[in-house]
Design a protein around this motif. Sequence first.
Motif, PDB file in Angstrom:
ATOM      1  N   HIS A 406       0.606  -1.008   0.136  1.00 38.02           N
ATOM      2  CA  HIS A 406       0.096   0.179   0.248  1.00 38.02           C
ATOM      3  C   HIS A 406       0.662   1.118   0.131  1.00 38.02           C
ATOM      4  O   HIS A 406       0.478   2.341  -0.588  1.00 38.02           O
ATOM      5  CB  HIS A 406      -1.277   0.162   1.148  1.00 38.02           C
ATOM      6  CG  HIS A 406      -1.337   1.254   1.710  1.00 38.02           C
ATOM      7  ND1 HIS A 406      -1.057   2.251   2.422  1.00 38.02           N
ATOM      8  CD2 HIS A 406      -2.752   1.985   0.537  1.00 38.02           C
ATOM      9  CE1 HIS A 406      -2.290   3.707   1.988  1.00 38.02           C
ATOM     10  NE2 HIS A 406      -3.384   3.143   1.112  1.00 38.02           N
ATOM     11  N   SER A 407       1.774   1.077   0.477  1.00 39.35           N
ATOM     12  CA  SER A 407       2.730   2.612   0.839  1.00 39.35           C
ATOM     13  C   SER A 407       3.499   2.803  -0.471  1.00 39.35           C
ATOM     14  O   SER A 407       3.486   3.966  -0.588  1.00 39.35           O
ATOM     15  CB  SER A 407       4.308   1.978   1.881  1.00 39.35           C
ATOM     16  OG  SER A 407       3.247   2.065   2.985  1.00 39.35           O
ATOM     17  N   LYS A 408       4.074   2.022  -1.213  1.00 41.99           N
ATOM     18  CA  LYS A 408       4.526   1.785  -2.412  1.00 41.99           C
ATOM     19  C   LYS A 408       3.071   2.023  -3.715  1.00 41.99           C
ATOM     20  O   LYS A 408       3.857   3.773  -4.903  1.00 41.99           O
ATOM     21  CB  LYS A 408       4.664   0.764  -2.989  1.00 41.99           C
ATOM     22  CG  LYS A 408       5.942   0.130  -2.066  1.00 41.99           C
ATOM     23  CD  LYS A 408       6.752   0.638  -2.283  1.00 41.99           C
ATOM     24  CE  LYS A 408       8.046   0.237  -1.249  1.00 41.99           C
ATOM     25  NZ  LYS A 408       8.864   0.766  -0.574  1.00 41.99           N
ATOM     26  N   VAL A 409       2.633   2.023  -3.460  1.00 45.32           N
ATOM     27  CA  VAL A 409       1.082   2.428  -4.095  1.00 45.32           C
ATOM     28  C   VAL A 409       0.789   3.957  -3.974  1.00 45.32           C
ATOM     29  O   VAL A 409       0.675   4.482  -4.944  1.00 45.32           O
ATOM     30  CB  VAL A 409      -0.395   1.560  -4.127  1.00 45.32           C
ATOM     31  CG1 VAL A 409      -1.300   1.565  -4.783  1.00 45.32           C
ATOM     32  CG2 VAL A 409      -0.127   0.294  -4.142  1.00 45.32           C
ATOM     33  N   LEU A 471      -7.042  -3.384  -0.493  1.00 46.31           N
ATOM     34  CA  LEU A 471      -8.740  -2.537  -1.595  1.00 46.31           C
ATOM     35  C   LEU A 471      -8.612  -1.509  -1.620  1.00 46.31           C
ATOM     36  O   LEU A 471      -9.962  -1.158  -2.999  1.00 46.31           O
ATOM     37  CB  LEU A 471     -10.168  -3.082  -1.167  1.00 46.31           C
ATOM     38  CG  LEU A 471     -10.088  -4.079  -0.012  1.00 46.31           C
ATOM     39  CD1 LEU A 471     -10.974  -4.031   1.341  1.00 46.31           C
ATOM     40  CD2 LEU A 471     -10.728  -5.100  -1.077  1.00 46.31           C
ATOM     41  N   LEU A 472      -7.540  -0.362  -1.533  1.00 50.80           N
ATOM     42  CA  LEU A 472      -7.850   0.975  -1.779  1.00 50.80           C
ATOM     43  C   LEU A 472      -6.497   1.068  -3.544  1.00 50.80           C
ATOM     44  O   LEU A 472      -7.067   1.314  -4.386  1.00 50.80           O
ATOM     45  CB  LEU A 472      -7.144   1.547  -0.535  1.00 50.80           C
ATOM     46  CG  LEU A 472      -7.526   2.220   0.148  1.00 50.80           C
ATOM     47  CD1 LEU A 472      -6.723   2.735   1.386  1.00 50.80           C
ATOM     48  CD2 LEU A 472      -8.503   2.773  -0.282  1.00 50.80           C
ATOM     49  N   LEU A 473      -6.306   0.288  -3.604  1.00 53.84           N
ATOM     50  CA  LEU A 473      -5.659  -0.259  -5.260  1.00 53.84           C
ATOM     51  C   LEU A 473      -6.999   0.465  -6.557  1.00 53.84           C
ATOM     52  O   LEU A 473      -6.055   1.028  -7.008  1.00 53.84           O
ATOM     53  CB  LEU A 473      -5.411  -1.733  -5.425  1.00 53.84           C
ATOM     54  CG  LEU A 473      -3.368  -1.545  -5.371  1.00 53.84           C
ATOM     55  CD1 LEU A 473      -3.604  -1.628  -3.503  1.00 53.84           C
ATOM     56  CD2 LEU A 473      -2.847  -2.829  -5.252  1.00 53.84           C
ATOM     57  N   PRO A 474      -8.025   0.083  -6.444  1.00 58.95           N
ATOM     58  CA  PRO A 474      -8.616   0.232  -7.517  1.00 58.95           C
ATOM     59  C   PRO A 474      -9.488   1.718  -7.120  1.00 58.95           C
ATOM     60  O   PRO A 474      -9.513   2.691  -7.881  1.00 58.95           O
ATOM     61  CB  PRO A 474      -9.878  -0.918  -8.009  1.00 58.95           C
ATOM     62  CG  PRO A 474     -10.361  -1.114  -6.241  1.00 58.95           C
ATOM     63  CD  PRO A 474      -7.870  -1.869  -5.714  1.00 58.95           C
ATOM     64  N   ILE A 475      -9.603   2.140  -6.036  1.00 59.60           N
ATOM     65  CA  ILE A 475     -10.048   3.393  -5.743  1.00 59.60           C
ATOM     66  C   ILE A 475      -9.249   4.781  -6.193  1.00 59.60           C
ATOM     67  O   ILE A 475      -9.527   5.333  -5.921  1.00 59.60           O
ATOM     68  CB  ILE A 475     -10.352   3.283  -4.142  1.00 59.60           C
ATOM     69  CG1 ILE A 475     -11.783   1.931  -3.898  1.00 59.60           C
ATOM     70  CG2 ILE A 475     -10.300   4.288  -3.384  1.00 59.60           C
ATOM     71  CD1 ILE A 475     -12.022   2.000  -2.557  1.00 59.60           C
ATOM     72  N   LEU A 523     -14.041  -0.482  10.729  1.00 59.01           N
ATOM     73  CA  LEU A 523     -14.753  -0.672   9.696  1.00 59.01           C
ATOM     74  C   LEU A 523     -14.298   0.299   8.754  1.00 59.01           C
ATOM     75  O   LEU A 523     -15.016   0.159   7.806  1.00 59.01           O
ATOM     76  CB  LEU A 523     -15.554   0.427  10.592  1.00 59.01           C
ATOM     77  CG  LEU A 523     -15.991  -0.320  12.174  1.00 59.01           C
ATOM     78  CD1 LEU A 523     -16.864   0.600  12.791  1.00 59.01           C
ATOM     79  CD2 LEU A 523     -17.311  -1.684  11.698  1.00 59.01           C
ATOM     80  N   ALA A 524     -13.665   0.767   8.576  1.00 57.58           N
ATOM     81  CA  ALA A 524     -12.966   1.605   7.200  1.00 57.58           C
ATOM     82  C   ALA A 524     -13.280   0.688   6.630  1.00 57.58           C
ATOM     83  O   ALA A 524     -13.128   0.985   5.210  1.00 57.58           O
ATOM     84  CB  ALA A 524     -11.740   2.695   7.579  1.00 57.58           C
ATOM     85  N   CYS A 525     -12.054  -0.120   6.514  1.00 61.61           N
ATOM     86  CA  CYS A 525     -11.694  -1.536   5.811  1.00 61.61           C
ATOM     87  C   CYS A 525     -13.253  -2.019   4.489  1.00 61.61           C
ATOM     88  O   CYS A 525     -13.297  -2.692   3.994  1.00 61.61           O
ATOM     89  CB  CYS A 525     -11.232  -2.640   6.025  1.00 61.61           C
ATOM     90  SG  CYS A 525      -9.326  -1.508   6.673  1.00 61.61           S
ATOM     91  N   ASP A 531     -17.486  -0.326  -1.266  1.00 60.05           N
ATOM     92  CA  ASP A 531     -16.558   0.091  -2.345  1.00 60.05           C
ATOM     93  C   ASP A 531     -15.872  -0.417  -3.883  1.00 60.05           C
ATOM     94  O   ASP A 531     -16.574  -0.225  -4.675  1.00 60.05           O
ATOM     95  CB  ASP A 531     -15.565   1.198  -2.181  1.00 60.05           C
ATOM     96  CG  ASP A 531     -15.894   1.840  -1.208  1.00 60.05           C
ATOM     97  OD1 ASP A 531     -17.229   2.549  -1.370  1.00 60.05           O
ATOM     98  OD2 ASP A 531     -15.286   3.337  -0.534  1.00 60.05           O
ATOM     99  N   ASN A 532     -15.299  -1.741  -3.014  1.00 55.91           N
ATOM    100  CA  ASN A 532     -15.034  -2.495  -4.328  1.00 55.91           C
ATOM    101  C   ASN A 532     -16.486  -3.512  -5.130  1.00 55.91           C
ATOM    102  O   ASN A 532     -15.685  -4.200  -6.556  1.00 55.91           O
ATOM    103  CB  ASN A 532     -14.034  -3.363  -3.807  1.00 55.91           C
ATOM    104  CG  ASN A 532     -12.581  -2.786  -3.620  1.00 55.91           C
ATOM    105  OD1 ASN A 532     -11.313  -3.360  -4.615  1.00 55.91           O
ATOM    106  ND2 ASN A 532     -12.490  -1.928  -2.833  1.00 55.91           N
TER     107      ASN A 532
END
Length: 601
Positions: A406-409, A471-475, A523-525, A531-532
């Motif tokens: 995630h950090s690299k993304v 899960l944030l990669l496509p977001i 909860l945020a996850c 969203d996905n």
Amino acid sequence: MSGVAKPDRRIEDYALVGDCETAALVGRDGSIDWLCWPRFDSSACFAALLGDPENGRWLIAPKEAPLRTTRHYIDTSLILVTVFETTTGTVELVDFMPPRDGIADLVRLVRGVRGQVDLHTEFILRFDYGSIVPWVERLDGKGLRAIGGPEMAILRTPIPLEGRDFTTVGEFTVNAGEVVPFVLSYGPSHLQPPDGVDPERALQETKAFWHAWSNRCTSEGCWSEPVRRSLSVLKGLTYAPTGGIVAAATTSLPEEAGGVRNWDYRYCWLRDAAFTLRALGRAGYYEEARDWRDWLLRAVAGSPDQLQIMYGLGGERRLAEWEVDWLSGFDGARPVRIGNAAATQLQLDVFGEIADAMFQAHKHGMAPVNRWSAIARAFLDHLETIWREPDEGIWEVRGPRQCFTHSKVMAWVAFDRAVKWVEQLGVESPVERWRKVRDAIHDDVCRYGFDNELGSFVQAYGSKVLDASLLLLPIVGFLPPSDPRIVGTVRAIERRLLVDGLVFRYDTGKTDDGLPPGEGAFLACSFWFVDNLILQGRAAEARKMFERLLALRNDVGLLAEEYDPRARRQMGNFPQAFSHVSLVNTAYNLDLCEKRSEERV
């Protein structure tokens, strides 16, 4: 009652009242167990939340145990009404904090609704997180003044009060139609006592403030009620003088019952910036979004190698962490921590969070800030030299650094948004170099952050661990939601991190009951997973899971950081801005998805 810890306390038993500079937590029993004055991050004068009543609380309740207790906010305000029904009658306890005009006040009104009710109050003021017993003296026969070092609090009420074992107590009766006021005011002890506010006038002015604020909201979709409540929470967690938004109103509410992962969340995380700006912009709160953006720019100003992941309400950088050894913790969860040592961690993702926040501000029509271009170039020059380094990651792991995917993304996001910024505004910049770095990071993540055997991206390079941050990669647009690698990642998370309709942050194994040990579901996850589902066209599943998440809110619509499906209770600091921001963004995403589906029919 003094000195007796509350049995079976639950985090969701509390509600928030605030004045956009600090906030108090009010229990279902009519006890204010947490209040820091004059700011969110100041020391608490009521700290029973993290200890027992002797550490400070203010109780107003019927003498007889109520037959029924219900609560609600007035409209979308943070004016709390607690209704106590007894065998002899019904009373309302109205709690609120008027927006400040130089004076900090907490107002409590007891209104008779039906019959006659005998009540009592127990006022235990303790400065410095429950450690300092103040000197208390009567004030003009209509209240009292408490002084401890530099701090002073004034309690005004027509009810006779008396001291008993370092506790101020009083008993009174309220008949239908009667109103008994209590006003607590705060100020420096070297000044004269501040004038008391007129309680009824303050109530009307506070109602008008929240009504005017709520009317600016553009949310008219089918999720209007939870969206507006969540936005009110964000407003209540905003420090109005600077525009900073704290992650939560509390410190050290545990992620695990009786555990040690108890952190201070009364600061402003850069990670929240882009999500918050998106939520505020979508709801039409451009002024609040601009103030948050401007706070962000002031906070990060300086040398890029000194960038922190969080700051104080005014942009303060020294958030030294220490332990309060005289507080027993929420239900024994120790230590109680003040300050947050994670402020000194290296978390590469914050560079992407800042860039995305500024990009979101631009998308929502905010005029560019001249110095942002110079700040961005300095930050990207620095990030170009360090993006390959390991860091502590989004979950602020207090252990060896790793190359978190995630950090690299998010490092990729920093360069991606900078390129888009240049393409849209045409500003002079080394955009070709930024494109090359962006592409290099993308290739690096796809090569080392994806596990072919699992068919999924993983938590860190070389790891087999799944992580909900993926899960944030496509977001964030790193890969399209239809990409097989994203589909495989969502499927893997669904298989291994989704339990009872909720998403846990990362792999921790499972116990005999099929649930992960330790902390609750994040909860945020869980909202990111919805969203996905939306992005993958799984609208019916998305709606079902979203409604499951809404059902976890407490009776007045508030969410903590986590939820423990085993104990069926909320966990973590409360109320949590990140949870409510995620709720708002997911609600808008789902509403837009359903409207598009209706248009296609």
